[in-house]
Scaffold this motif. Structure first.
Motif, short mmCIF file in Angstrom:
data_model
loop_
_atom_site.label_atom_id
_atom_site.label_comp_id
_atom_site.label_asym_id
_atom_site.label_seq_id
_atom_site.Cartn_x
_atom_site.Cartn_y
_atom_site.Cartn_z
N ILE A 303 0.87 -1.18 0.00
CA ILE A 303 0.00 0.00 0.00
C ILE A 303 0.90 1.23 0.00
CG2 ILE A 303 -1.78 1.30 1.23
CD1 ILE A 303 -2.80 -1.35 2.35
N ILE A 304 0.71 2.08 -1.01
CA ILE A 304 1.56 3.27 -1.16
C ILE A 304 0.71 4.52 -0.96
CG2 ILE A 304 3.07 4.52 -2.77
CD1 ILE A 304 3.14 1.93 -4.43
N GLY A 305 1.24 5.47 -0.22
CA GLY A 305 0.58 6.77 -0.09
C GLY A 305 1.28 7.77 -0.98
N ILE A 306 0.53 8.77 -1.45
CA ILE A 306 1.21 9.87 -2.14
C ILE A 306 0.69 11.18 -1.57
CG2 ILE A 306 1.46 8.56 -4.30
CD1 ILE A 306 -0.45 11.10 -5.29
N PHE A 307 1.58 12.17 -1.52
CA PHE A 307 1.20 13.50 -1.05
C PHE A 307 1.75 14.53 -2.04
CE2 PHE A 307 1.74 17.22 1.91
CZ PHE A 307 0.39 17.45 2.08
N ARG A 308 0.84 15.19 -2.74
CA ARG A 308 1.23 16.20 -3.73
C ARG A 308 2.21 15.63 -4.75
NH1 ARG A 308 1.52 20.87 0.93
NH2 ARG A 308 -0.74 21.20 1.08
N TYR A 309 3.42 16.21 -4.89
CA TYR A 309 4.33 15.84 -5.98
C TYR A 309 5.67 16.48 -5.76
CZ TYR A 309 1.50 19.94 -6.65
OH TYR A 309 0.78 21.07 -6.40
N LYS A 310 6.66 16.04 -6.55
CA LYS A 310 7.99 16.67 -6.51
C LYS A 310 8.64 16.52 -7.89
CE LYS A 310 10.08 12.48 -4.50
NZ LYS A 310 11.10 12.07 -5.44
N ASN A 311 9.25 17.61 -8.34
CA ASN A 311 9.99 17.60 -9.62
C ASN A 311 9.17 17.02 -10.79
OD1 ASN A 311 12.35 18.52 -8.22
ND2 ASN A 311 12.66 16.42 -7.50
#
Length: 362
Positions: A303-311
């Motif tokens: 299970i992977i979480g993501i928060f916003r973004y980068k590059n």
């Protein structure tokens, strides 16, 4: 960008106006004083701003994902515009350049920033994330290194779409999408649709998308979904729907993106994903979920979480420039910058229906 009121307006002849969130369901166009342009900053005349689900959430509840607006807040964070002034140390941009704006200003000193995971910076100043003001304004001042010049064939509206597109790019990177990854997407709202477009651009050979709404599913099918599956909101139907989903995929489900974030969508995602696969939680529909987690361990589901973004902005702009991704069909409604149109635009976005991305043209 900072808290509360700002110092003197840059342009004395013109009062800079912005859309302020003053209370629940209360938006007003009012003056917005800008800070001076620092040596590494630019002043941007904002031309295109998209409405995000989080903006609607702020309007309805004065908060989103743990951030609460305790005082008036300028709203908006999906934006693009034209450079009007550059700081003394800025040499990669000039007045007149069209730019897409990355909305988060990180500290660059903490361990997360130093490791390159600046999206997790605890001191992030993010557009329209209380107490930091957003970008639905005539002009804003922003760090130059977070302003990305648009290729000649990419419009300002497409530039504003780099923000939701960035969420999808970050999710697909986190889940290692490639030419051997079969993808299932829960939810065909704006984020589900951009995730589908990016997964295809990353090489996913088979994409199945699931929703409760016929109209959104037909949009997904027209764009690039290989198969669509209509489901209900009833959690009792999950087992039967998982059979339908797996049949539609016709192969293993390597990665599922939950772009909704409800108990039911996450439960379905965990059940439908093949052993050894991944579930990436993108949507934040519920603050807390009750999901069947024990069977997941036996099947080694990550299970992977993501928060916003980068590059992500350079890649988003390259996808748009090359035509590998076309976001134009997602922009379904356009509004101007008057009090009446601002209220109508947010109502349109909140209603959903056939509205996908509602865009302001300033």
């Amino acid at each position: 960008m900072g808290k509360g009121g700002m110092s003197h307006s840059v342009d004395d002849e013109e009062v800079n106006m912005a859309v302020w969130l003053l209370g629940v369901n209360n938006l007003k166009i009012q003056p917005f004083k800008l800070p001076p342009v620092g040596p590494h900053d630019v002043r941007v005349r904002v031309k295109a701003v998209g409405i995000c689900g989080s903006d609607v959430h702020y309007l309805r509840t004065m908060g989103c994902a743990g951030y609460v607006a305790k005082e008036p807040l300028v709203i908006g964070h999906e934006s693009a515009g034209i450079i009007e002034e550059v700081g003394s140390d800025v040499n990669h941009l000039v007045v007149g350049d069209k730019v897409a704006l990355e909305p988060g200003v990180s500290c660059w000193h903490c361990n997360f920033c130093k490791e390159g995971r600046y999206n997790l910076c605890p001191d992030m100043k993010f557009f329209a994330s209380a107490p930091f003001h957003g970008s639905l304004a005539n002009q804003i001042v922003h760090p130059a290194d977070l302003c990305f010049k648009l290729p000649d064939n990419v419009s300002l509206e497409e530039g504003a779409m780099c923000e939701p597109l960035s969420v999808a790019v970050h999710a697909c990177r986190r889940a290692n999408i490639g030419p051997e990854t079969n993808v299932l997407i829960m939810g065909s709202g704006p984020i589900g649709l951009v995730t589908m477009l990016v997964a295809r651009a990353f090489g996913a050979p088979k994409i199945v998308i699931v929703d409760v709404d016929d109209n959104r599913l037909s949009v997904a099918k027209k764009l690039c979904a290989d198969e669509i599956v209509k489901v209900s909101t009833n959690i009792q139907d999950t087992a039967e729907e998982v059979v339908q989903i797996n049949k539609a995929m016709g192969a293993r489900v390597d990665v599922t993106f939950d772009c909704v974030g409800f108990n039911k969508t996450m439960s379905t995602a965990l059940s439908a994903t093949s052993a050894g696969g991944k579930v990436c939680l993108v949507g934040m529909g519920h603050n807390e979920m009750t999901i069947p987690i024990t069977p997941v361990t036996a099947r080694e589901i990550d299970i992977i979480g993501i928060f916003r973004y980068k590059n992500t902005w350079p890649l988003c702009l390259e996808f748009l420039r090359s035509g590998k991704i076309d976001v134009k069909p997602l922009i379904t409604h356009r509004f101007g910058f008057s009090q009446e149109e601002v209220e109508e635009a947010f109502e349109t976005s909140a209603r959903g229906g056939n509205a996908i991305k509602v865009m302001f043209n300033l």
